[in-house]
Write a protein that holds these residues in place. Structure first.
Motif, short mmCIF file in Angstrom:
data_model
loop_
_atom_site.label_atom_id
_atom_site.label_comp_id
_atom_site.label_asym_id
_atom_site.label_seq_id
_atom_site.Cartn_x
_atom_site.Cartn_y
_atom_site.Cartn_z
N LEU A 38 0.83 -1.21 0.00
CA LEU A 38 0.00 0.00 0.00
C LEU A 38 0.86 1.26 0.00
CD1 LEU A 38 -2.87 1.23 0.23
CD2 LEU A 38 -2.58 1.13 2.72
N ARG A 39 1.96 1.23 0.73
CA ARG A 39 2.85 2.39 0.75
C ARG A 39 3.50 2.61 -0.61
NH1 ARG A 39 5.85 1.61 6.65
NH2 ARG A 39 4.03 2.19 7.93
N TRP A 105 -10.33 2.96 5.76
CA TRP A 105 -10.15 4.10 4.88
C TRP A 105 -9.32 3.79 3.63
CZ3 TRP A 105 -5.54 5.92 3.33
CH2 TRP A 105 -4.42 5.64 4.12
N PRO A 106 -8.29 2.89 3.65
CA PRO A 106 -7.57 2.65 2.39
C PRO A 106 -8.47 2.10 1.29
CG PRO A 106 -6.28 1.85 4.24
CD PRO A 106 -7.62 2.16 4.78
N LEU A 107 -9.39 1.20 1.65
CA LEU A 107 -10.28 0.64 0.63
C LEU A 107 -11.26 1.69 0.11
CD1 LEU A 107 -11.16 -1.87 -0.91
CD2 LEU A 107 -12.64 -2.45 1.02
N GLY A 108 -11.86 2.45 1.01
CA GLY A 108 -12.80 3.48 0.59
C GLY A 108 -12.13 4.59 -0.19
N GLY A 149 -1.56 8.91 4.92
CA GLY A 149 -2.18 7.84 5.70
C GLY A 149 -1.48 6.52 5.55
N ALA A 150 -0.94 6.22 4.37
CA ALA A 150 -0.26 4.95 4.17
C ALA A 150 1.05 4.87 4.92
CB ALA A 150 -0.02 4.72 2.67
N TRP A 151 1.74 6.00 5.08
CA TRP A 151 3.02 5.99 5.78
C TRP A 151 2.88 6.27 7.27
CZ3 TRP A 151 7.62 4.32 4.13
CH2 TRP A 151 7.78 4.13 2.77
N ARG A 152 1.67 6.45 7.74
CA ARG A 152 1.47 6.63 9.18
C ARG A 152 1.69 5.30 9.89
NH1 ARG A 152 -3.99 9.39 10.71
NH2 ARG A 152 -2.92 11.02 9.52
#
Length: 212
Positions: A38-39, A105-108, A149-152
């Motif tokens: 994802l990142r 949230w990643p999917l949405g 958000g992906a790197w959090r």
């Protein structure tokens, strides 16, 4: 005469912080791999989105050859978001702490960005410049939001508190004190230790016996 009972101070459970060795367990590979993917996809999508703004500005400045590169970058962005969709589904399925369900949230966000990318390409081919520019600003903002958000860091599961016995916090009865108090009450002067109170003395006083 017996000594009075000694009060005992209750012991409270230990509130010492947990040692560093009691940290949260390591994230299993089945959780790390989807987050890593994802990142990667979120970073590549954000880079393509920023490149689109540069290509669009170059086209508006009169460099018409940038329009072809702008079109190819839009197709690449759509394909990348399409590939990110199953990755986001894997993160949602088991990307949380301790193997629990991950964030939604990643999917949405990926599904919304994919739809916005398709609409962006449609408005570009239709020469709807006003809608195309506005939607492009929103699309790039969403890509940057997904990148952050992906790197959090993922929230780690809190370690379980050390079990404490409630019996340690309760004061225990003092058998010596209780026996001493009973001996003091049961023993009387001149009654031979029969457990009765001494007779009242005085003029006209009746003898009263009180059972223990």
């Amino acid at each position: 005469m017996s000594s009075p009972p000694v009060a005992r101070t209750p012991r409270l459970p230990s509130l010492a912080p947990a040692s560093p060795s009691a940290a949260a367990p390591a994230v299993p590979p089945g959780v790390r791999v989807p987050r890593l993917l994802l990142r990667v996809t979120a970073t590549a999508s954000a880079v393509l989105g920023l490149a689109q703004t540069v290509l669009a500005g170059s086209f508006l400045n009169g460099h018409y050859e940038a329009l072809r590169a702008h079109e190819l970058a839009a197709m690449a962005l759509g394909g990348l978001l399409l590939a990110q969709l199953p990755v986001a589904a894997l993160v949602r399925r088991g990307g949380g702490a301790g193997g629990a369900r991950g964030p939604w949230w990643p999917l949405g966000a990926t599904a919304l960005l994919l739809a916005a990318s398709g609409a962006q390409m449609g408005t570009g081919y239709e020469r709807a410049v006003g809608v195309h520019v506005t939607l492009g600003v929103l699309l790039v903002s969403g890509l940057l939001f997904g990148l952050v958000g992906a790197w959090r860091p993922a929230p780690a599961s809190a370690p379980a508190p050390a079990p404490s016995s409630l019996a340690d916090a309760e004061p225990s009865a003092d058998p010596a004190g209780e026996s001493g108090s009973g001996a003091g009450i049961g023993s009387g002067s001149g009654d031979g230790g029969s457990g009765r109170l001494p007779r009242p003395t005085g003029a006209g006083a009746d003898a009263v016996e009180v059972a223990p």
